[in-house]
Design an enzyme around this catalytic site. Sequence first.
Site, PDB file in Angstrom:
ATOM      1  N   TRP A  25      51.757  62.870  91.352  1.00  0.00           N
ATOM      2  CA  TRP A  25      50.743  63.353  90.276  1.00  0.00           C
ATOM      3  C   TRP A  25      50.070  64.662  90.672  1.00  0.00           C
ATOM      4  O   TRP A  25      49.663  65.300  90.068  1.00  0.00           O
ATOM      5  CB  TRP A  25      49.749  62.562  90.133  1.00  0.00           C
ATOM      6  CG  TRP A  25      48.969  61.834  91.043  1.00  0.00           C
ATOM      7  CD1 TRP A  25      47.712  62.370  91.616  1.00  0.00           C
ATOM      8  CD2 TRP A  25      49.251  60.582  91.739  1.00  0.00           C
ATOM      9  NE1 TRP A  25      47.556  61.496  92.737  1.00  0.00           N
ATOM     10  CE2 TRP A  25      48.311  60.335  92.782  1.00  0.00           C
ATOM     11  CE3 TRP A  25      50.390  59.636  91.639  1.00  0.00           C
ATOM     12  CZ2 TRP A  25      48.424  59.292  93.665  1.00  0.00           C
ATOM     13  CZ3 TRP A  25      50.439  58.616  92.281  1.00  0.00           C
ATOM     14  CH2 TRP A  25      49.565  58.496  93.283  1.00  0.00           C
ATOM     15  N   ARG A  26      50.420  65.381  91.937  1.00  0.00           N
ATOM     16  CA  ARG A  26      50.135  66.651  92.198  1.00  0.00           C
ATOM     17  C   ARG A  26      51.347  67.576  92.003  1.00  0.00           C
ATOM     18  O   ARG A  26      50.815  68.620  92.439  1.00  0.00           O
ATOM     19  CB  ARG A  26      49.555  66.631  93.693  1.00  0.00           C
ATOM     20  CG  ARG A  26      48.217  65.715  93.977  1.00  0.00           C
ATOM     21  CD  ARG A  26      47.818  66.070  95.296  1.00  0.00           C
ATOM     22  NE  ARG A  26      46.698  65.171  95.497  1.00  0.00           N
ATOM     23  CZ  ARG A  26      46.071  64.898  96.681  1.00  0.00           C
ATOM     24  NH1 ARG A  26      46.566  65.058  97.633  1.00  0.00           N
ATOM     25  NH2 ARG A  26      45.028  64.200  96.771  1.00  0.00           N
ATOM     26  N   GLU A  38      44.893  59.507  87.472  1.00  0.00           N
ATOM     27  CA  GLU A  38      43.506  58.989  87.606  1.00  0.00           C
ATOM     28  C   GLU A  38      43.263  57.635  87.071  1.00  0.00           C
ATOM     29  O   GLU A  38      42.481  56.781  87.673  1.00  0.00           O
ATOM     30  CB  GLU A  38      42.576  59.902  86.988  1.00  0.00           C
ATOM     31  CG  GLU A  38      42.746  61.402  87.844  1.00  0.00           C
ATOM     32  CD  GLU A  38      42.137  61.140  89.269  1.00  0.00           C
ATOM     33  OE1 GLU A  38      41.391  60.467  89.561  1.00  0.00           O
ATOM     34  OE2 GLU A  38      42.676  62.023  90.016  1.00  0.00           O
ATOM     35  N   GLY A  82      46.918  45.312  86.924  1.00  0.00           N
ATOM     36  CA  GLY A  82      45.762  44.687  86.404  1.00  0.00           C
ATOM     37  C   GLY A  82      44.850  45.392  85.542  1.00  0.00           C
ATOM     38  O   GLY A  82      45.193  46.656  85.265  1.00  0.00           O
ATOM     39  N   TYR A 121      33.567  60.065  85.758  1.00  0.00           N
ATOM     40  CA  TYR A 121      34.672  60.428  86.829  1.00  0.00           C
ATOM     41  C   TYR A 121      35.941  60.899  86.396  1.00  0.00           C
ATOM     42  O   TYR A 121      36.548  62.118  86.815  1.00  0.00           O
ATOM     43  CB  TYR A 121      34.968  59.018  87.904  1.00  0.00           C
ATOM     44  CG  TYR A 121      35.867  59.536  88.806  1.00  0.00           C
ATOM     45  CD1 TYR A 121      35.792  60.036  90.049  1.00  0.00           C
ATOM     46  CD2 TYR A 121      37.248  58.813  88.303  1.00  0.00           C
ATOM     47  CE1 TYR A 121      36.894  60.321  90.821  1.00  0.00           C
ATOM     48  CE2 TYR A 121      38.362  59.265  89.413  1.00  0.00           C
ATOM     49  CZ  TYR A 121      38.134  59.860  90.562  1.00  0.00           C
ATOM     50  OH  TYR A 121      39.188  60.134  91.398  1.00  0.00           O
ATOM     51  N   ASP A 139      33.622  59.448  93.005  1.00  0.00           N
ATOM     52  CA  ASP A 139      33.905  57.800  93.053  1.00  0.00           C
ATOM     53  C   ASP A 139      33.189  57.253  94.188  1.00  0.00           C
ATOM     54  O   ASP A 139      32.577  58.297  94.938  1.00  0.00           O
ATOM     55  CB  ASP A 139      35.307  57.868  92.831  1.00  0.00           C
ATOM     56  CG  ASP A 139      36.222  58.340  94.024  1.00  0.00           C
ATOM     57  OD1 ASP A 139      35.676  59.207  94.683  1.00  0.00           O
ATOM     58  OD2 ASP A 139      37.455  58.237  94.076  1.00  0.00           O
ATOM     59  N   THR A 299      37.597  40.983  89.687  1.00  0.00           N
ATOM     60  CA  THR A 299      36.448  41.743  90.105  1.00  0.00           C
ATOM     61  C   THR A 299      35.199  40.847  90.066  1.00  0.00           C
ATOM     62  O   THR A 299      34.462  40.427  90.977  1.00  0.00           O
ATOM     63  CB  THR A 299      35.991  42.920  88.983  1.00  0.00           C
ATOM     64  OG1 THR A 299      37.314  43.636  89.150  1.00  0.00           O
ATOM     65  CG2 THR A 299      34.967  43.797  89.633  1.00  0.00           C
TER      66      THR A 299
END
Length: 344
Positions: A25-26, A38, A82, A121, A139, A299
């Site tokens: 992704w860069r 992201e 997830g 973020y 983050d 979580t």
Amino acid sequence: MEQLYQKLPEALLPWYQKNARRLPWRADRQPYHVWVSEIMLQQTRVEAVKGYYERFLQAFPTVFALAHASEQQLLKCWEGLGYYNRARNLQKAARIVIDQYDGVFPQNYEQIIRLPGIGPYTAGAIASICFDQPKAAVDGNVLRVISRICAIHEPVDKPKIKQQITQRLEAVYPRQAGMFTQSLMELGALICTPDGQPKCGDCPAADFCRAKQLGIQTQLPKRMPKQPRRVEKLTVFILCCGDRLAICRREKHGLLAGLWQLPNLLGTQTDQQAIDTVRQWGLQPETLRKSIRRRHVFTHVEWEMIGFYIDCAVQTERFVWADAQQLEQAYPLPTAFRLFLESS
Ligand code: SF4
């Protein structure tokens, strides 16, 4: 404290230019690419994201393709990552980008942050990386780095502290805003790591890092106490008839909403109770081949599951009966249930 922040751009930018990892992704700064990556990187490790990112862009190469995908196709592509609401929100936001912005991703931070699934973020990451705006993307990595450099002893996840860090960072943002955002993330990922062994010897901020001077790197960051996870016990049924397994759709709301699942009930059943349950469903159970226990952690909740492998004589309409290919290619089945397929 402000002086420490002021030293960051000069120290971090040259280091980042030399040490940045090559990540898919860069390769460019297209908002669609940065945005998808992201969102995937929230709660998921870089190594795990790479494959998903490439498959996702193959399936949905543009914001238009994403907006027009079926829900099942979208969730199938996300299977195993997830936090499936991330995928649903991506699609909702893609539809807004098309309807309200003619398919062109908005550049204004206030517009970006109003899109579904995008918080401070992600909005900061997109605004700075794609459009070089002086917006911080704070983050857990960045909080850890700053808490150490500035020796902050208050919990960094307190909203007030996070806001202070964000404001102080934004006050020193250089012209190369995107590179600065990424240098902070990269420092947290490669050098100032959370594993108790920050590599201070290789760190571009070592000369002015307060925690290093005080020898308290591993005592920071401080965080607020976490609520313990709720434990739920579940009985899962791996019902086999011929070469097909029974699956059904989950409720539209709550955990794993709308995804597919193996039939299951709350609580732990015995062998006999499991057979009786399957009989009540009208499936004529023939053999209970085995039972195994598995655990899956979300979580806020943890599932302790027992799975019964039962061969049945009939397929009723209560369930969808899927063969191996359909399970692989068509139905998004969360990891918690896939754990049982590996042993079937
Ligand atoms: S010197 Fe050590 S503790 Fe300080 S920022 Fe660098 S790696 Fe982290």
